[in-house]
Design a protein around this motif. Structure first.
Motif, short mmCIF file in Angstrom:
data_model
loop_
_atom_site.label_atom_id
_atom_site.label_comp_id
_atom_site.label_asym_id
_atom_site.label_seq_id
_atom_site.Cartn_x
_atom_site.Cartn_y
_atom_site.Cartn_z
N GLY A 154 42.42 -20.28 -32.57
CA GLY A 154 41.39 -19.58 -32.54
C GLY A 154 41.37 -18.31 -33.94
O GLY A 154 43.13 -17.85 -33.50
N ASP A 155 41.50 -18.42 -35.21
CA ASP A 155 41.77 -17.83 -36.05
C ASP A 155 42.05 -16.44 -35.70
O ASP A 155 40.79 -15.50 -35.16
CB ASP A 155 40.97 -17.42 -36.89
CG ASP A 155 41.31 -17.00 -38.10
OD1 ASP A 155 41.74 -17.97 -38.98
OD2 ASP A 155 40.21 -16.38 -39.25
N PRO A 156 43.28 -15.88 -36.27
CA PRO A 156 44.19 -16.18 -37.41
C PRO A 156 44.96 -17.57 -36.65
O PRO A 156 46.67 -17.10 -37.51
CB PRO A 156 44.53 -14.88 -37.75
CG PRO A 156 45.20 -13.56 -36.66
CD PRO A 156 43.07 -14.60 -35.78
N ARG A 183 34.02 -18.05 -26.74
CA ARG A 183 34.53 -18.08 -28.49
C ARG A 183 35.40 -16.61 -28.40
O ARG A 183 35.97 -16.42 -29.27
CB ARG A 183 33.62 -18.38 -28.96
CG ARG A 183 33.14 -19.81 -29.25
CD ARG A 183 34.10 -20.53 -29.90
NE ARG A 183 33.64 -21.96 -30.03
CZ ARG A 183 34.41 -22.84 -30.91
NH1 ARG A 183 35.42 -22.33 -31.58
NH2 ARG A 183 34.21 -24.28 -31.34
N ALA A 184 34.94 -15.90 -27.63
CA ALA A 184 35.14 -14.00 -27.34
C ALA A 184 36.64 -14.01 -26.94
O ALA A 184 37.04 -13.23 -27.44
CB ALA A 184 33.40 -13.62 -26.47
N LEU A 185 37.19 -15.31 -26.13
CA LEU A 185 39.00 -15.23 -25.71
C LEU A 185 39.49 -15.68 -26.51
O LEU A 185 40.51 -15.71 -26.52
CB LEU A 185 38.76 -15.91 -24.14
CG LEU A 185 37.17 -15.19 -23.26
CD1 LEU A 185 38.02 -16.31 -22.10
CD2 LEU A 185 37.92 -13.78 -23.21
N PHE A 239 43.75 -22.53 -27.67
CA PHE A 239 42.69 -22.76 -26.56
C PHE A 239 43.45 -24.32 -26.09
O PHE A 239 43.48 -25.24 -26.61
CB PHE A 239 41.13 -22.49 -26.82
CG PHE A 239 40.42 -24.01 -26.28
CD1 PHE A 239 40.57 -23.53 -24.29
CD2 PHE A 239 39.77 -24.84 -26.67
CE1 PHE A 239 39.34 -24.19 -23.86
CE2 PHE A 239 38.46 -25.30 -25.32
CZ PHE A 239 39.41 -24.99 -24.42
N VAL A 240 44.13 -23.95 -24.81
CA VAL A 240 44.16 -25.49 -24.28
C VAL A 240 43.35 -26.17 -23.10
O VAL A 240 42.60 -26.44 -22.58
CB VAL A 240 45.65 -24.86 -22.58
CG1 VAL A 240 46.20 -26.42 -22.47
CG2 VAL A 240 46.26 -23.97 -23.71
#
Length: 295
Positions: free
Chosen positions: A137-139, A212-214, A220-221
């Protein structure tokens, strides 16, 4: 006029060979077909063999319409093998099997990503491999994915399992494990357990939920691709990205040494040299001697 090409005794109409599919590099459809025929075929076919194929089609390039299909496309030749596999409500449905070069070139002419499940057509839902999809997840980038992949490799080793890596061909990494055949449900449960452990041991780096917020700044595994109904990008497939990136096998040394995302981006033109240097780094996935029992 659409040229007719004979491949292993099959006549194929290969269309729009001058069409630019990847504007960023000027890569044409003819060059994509050449990649599959001349570079990837031997290794890719080994990983496609006997696995029902799902297609992500992008006939006008990555900036055009994209659509995912498991059903045999309209006009599928009669000589392309079709497997009957379970779908919803215990119903059976047909999916393509890519068993030879002619079938591969027919499918590549449709402009597709190749996606396959972790099981083979004659044993639906019985997995012979496990996969972890590491999605930054960016960055965060693939550099952070590498740290998580190394954790997974070492954790899997404590259970006697061998792990291998490949780029997703997008932003992340895939960690794959050859298994003695076992139900997809058991593999999913074990993979979820390891995702929970990774989040516990690497709380600043790993998230196991898709919310997504996490995910910003974390990896993300994704263990869900071990479910019988799910598929993963097949090794050596081209991806529908800005450039003709490949879901490319990588060495653990490359993963350990990665300091920049660009170090683990491989294009179609890179693969001949890598195959010549390393061979198929994911060959162990189709070698029964490398398979281990799930704990």
């Amino acid at each position: 006029m659409t040229p007719i090409t004979e491949v292993e005794g099959r006549r194929l109409a290969l269309s729009n060979l001058d069409k630019v599919l990847y504007p960023a590099t000027g890569t044409t459809k003819g060059e994509v077909l050449h990649y599959y025929a001349a570079t990837a075929a031997g290794s890719l076919l080994a990983h496609l063999y006997n696995r029902p194929v799902s297609f992500l089609r992008y006939p006008d390039g990555p900036d055009g319409q994209r659509f995912f299909t498991k059903n045999p496309p309209p006009g599928t030749p009669s000589w392309v093998r079709i497997a009957e596999v379970p779908r919803h409500m215990a119903q059976q449905a047909g999916q393509v099997l890519i068993q030879d070069l002619a079938s591969l070139m027919w499918a590549a002419n449709l402009v597709v990503e190749f996606h396959t499940p972790q099981w083979q057509a004659d044993r639906p839902g019985v997995a012979d491999r496990m996969v972890f999809d590491l999605d930054p997840g960016d960055p965060a980038t693939v550099v952070e994915c590498c740290a998580v992949a190394l954790w997974l490799r070492d954790r899997l080793a404590t259970d006697g399992l061998l792990a291998y890596g490949k780029t997703s061909g997008s932003k992340g990494l895939h960690v794959l494990v050859p298994l003695e055949p076992v139900s997809s449900d058991r593999v999913s449960a074990y993979a979820k357990q390891l995702a929970v452990e990774a989040e516990r041991d690497l709380p600043e780096l790993v998230v196991r939920r898709m919310t997504r917020a996490l995910r910003p700044g974390k990896v993300f595994v994704d263990f869900s691709q071990n479910a019988a109904a799910k598929t993963t990008a097949t090794p050596y497939t081209l991806r529908a990205r800005t450039e003709p990136t490949v879901s490319a096998p990588v060495t653990w040394a490359e993963i350990e040494d990665c300091r920049s995302p660009a170090e683990l981006v491989f294009l179609a033109g890179d693969m001949a040299g890598r195959l010549e240097r390393y061979g198929d780094l994911l060959g162990p996935l189709i070698n029964p001697n490398r398979a281990r029992p799930l704990p």
